[in-house]
Design an enzyme around this catalytic site. Sequence first.
Site, mmCIF file in Angstrom:
data_model
loop_
_atom_site.group_PDB
_atom_site.id
_atom_site.type_symbol
_atom_site.label_atom_id
_atom_site.label_comp_id
_atom_site.label_asym_id
_atom_site.label_seq_id
_atom_site.Cartn_x
_atom_site.Cartn_y
_atom_site.Cartn_z
ATOM 1 N N ASP A 82 21.407 -23.830 12.245
ATOM 2 C CA ASP A 82 20.082 -22.451 11.825
ATOM 3 C C ASP A 82 18.950 -23.286 10.237
ATOM 4 O O ASP A 82 19.675 -23.191 9.578
ATOM 5 C CB ASP A 82 20.702 -21.081 11.043
ATOM 6 C CG ASP A 82 19.697 -20.419 11.616
ATOM 7 O OD1 ASP A 82 18.135 -20.544 12.248
ATOM 8 O OD2 ASP A 82 19.714 -19.928 10.333
ATOM 9 N N ASP A 104 14.001 -28.105 11.263
ATOM 10 C CA ASP A 104 13.262 -27.482 10.854
ATOM 11 C C ASP A 104 12.378 -28.670 10.323
ATOM 12 O O ASP A 104 12.188 -27.980 8.818
ATOM 13 C CB ASP A 104 13.429 -25.889 9.996
ATOM 14 C CG ASP A 104 12.420 -25.556 9.968
ATOM 15 O OD1 ASP A 104 11.557 -25.645 10.288
ATOM 16 O OD2 ASP A 104 12.495 -24.049 9.760
ATOM 17 N N GLY A 212 13.492 -15.103 13.043
ATOM 18 C CA GLY A 212 13.037 -13.733 12.990
ATOM 19 C C GLY A 212 12.725 -12.251 13.333
ATOM 20 O O GLY A 212 12.219 -11.249 13.368
ATOM 21 N N SER A 214 15.252 -9.832 13.571
ATOM 22 C CA SER A 214 15.855 -8.687 13.680
ATOM 23 C C SER A 214 14.623 -7.611 13.757
ATOM 24 O O SER A 214 14.527 -7.169 13.239
ATOM 25 C CB SER A 214 16.462 -8.703 12.335
ATOM 26 O OG SER A 214 17.744 -9.126 12.344
ATOM 27 N N ASP A 256 19.554 -12.487 11.752
ATOM 28 C CA ASP A 256 20.645 -12.460 10.749
ATOM 29 C C ASP A 256 20.767 -11.387 9.560
ATOM 30 O O ASP A 256 21.634 -10.379 9.383
ATOM 31 C CB ASP A 256 20.510 -13.730 9.705
ATOM 32 C CG ASP A 256 21.057 -13.742 9.163
ATOM 33 O OD1 ASP A 256 22.176 -13.292 8.596
ATOM 34 O OD2 ASP A 256 20.759 -14.860 7.227
#
Length: 309
Positions: A82, A104, A212, A214, A256
């Site tokens: 990740d 990334d 992002g 969650s 996460d």
Amino acid sequence: MALVTTKEMFEKSMKENFAIGAFNINNMEFIQAITEAADEAKSPVILQVSSSAIKYAKLPYLMKMVEAAVESTNIPIAIHLDHGPDFETCKMCIDAGFTSVMIDGSKYDFEENISITKQVVDYAHSKGVVVEAELGKLAGVEDEVSVSEDDARYTDPEQAFEFVSRTGCDSLAIAIGTSHGAYKFKGDARLRFDILSKVKEKLPNTPIVLHGASSVIPELVDMCNNNGGDIPGAKGCPDEMLKQAGENGVSKINVDTDLRLAMTAQIRRVFNEEPSVFDPRKYLGAARDEIKKTVSHKINDVFCSANKA
Ligand code: G3H
Ligand code: 13P
Ligand code: ZN
């Protein structure tokens, strides 16, 4: 079942309009909870490891525990890096047996992002490993780097097409309004589904990834706060929006924060309610159960990946 790449699971997700959960792991409890929940739901699953998780738990420990989870279950499991920060980290994970890596390059300008992504794609593909890249910039906190909502940049669909064509990446993370961490929206939650559908028009065969994502589950935030925590005003992506994303072209949804909250909420509760407990299995066991419950809910009710293994 053996470790797999994300290729086949993404093909199925694009054909049948559901999403696959990618859950961050840091220790044994996370790995067991996530894979047991996925196994019970007969869902494919992605276990993802950040550079900070590698620093914390060490690669050989994580790999061996993931191998144990693969042996103990009967579902397709991918192991994914990740937010790979550079070529060297991606190479280290590929050489260690990861089936998927993310490079990334979103912190770089367009050309530099293409160049570093291409370098990783060339190496990964020569080893049979798939690559996720990122275009656009999410707000929020990531590896201790904080990006304000004003500095965040939505993904440009035209650029996305050029980016994928020139890099050959296998999947693409886009910015449509989500952000990392427990504070995602100042006002109402809003995702740019119009951008998602334009990206899908340009790239109908490229799996799209939502970081992002969650939902910052209010019951877990309350359990933390009611047991001595201090996370006021935390807010995430509502389940309905995530479901809509999965039905409209998002193939991978990253989680996460919700798992961190699940673990912390139960540990806080046990410490608060049972101050005489000092057997770690008591509070880590409760934490593992709560993570499993959280993952089951997402797989069954939000991502709709149950019975897709
Ligand atoms: O997007 C970042 C993930 O939540 C990983 O966070 O670098 O603190 O492990 P971490
Ligand atoms: P959350 O902070 O919303 O859980 O996002 C996790 C993530 O995107 C990992 O890459
Ligand atoms: Zn992320």
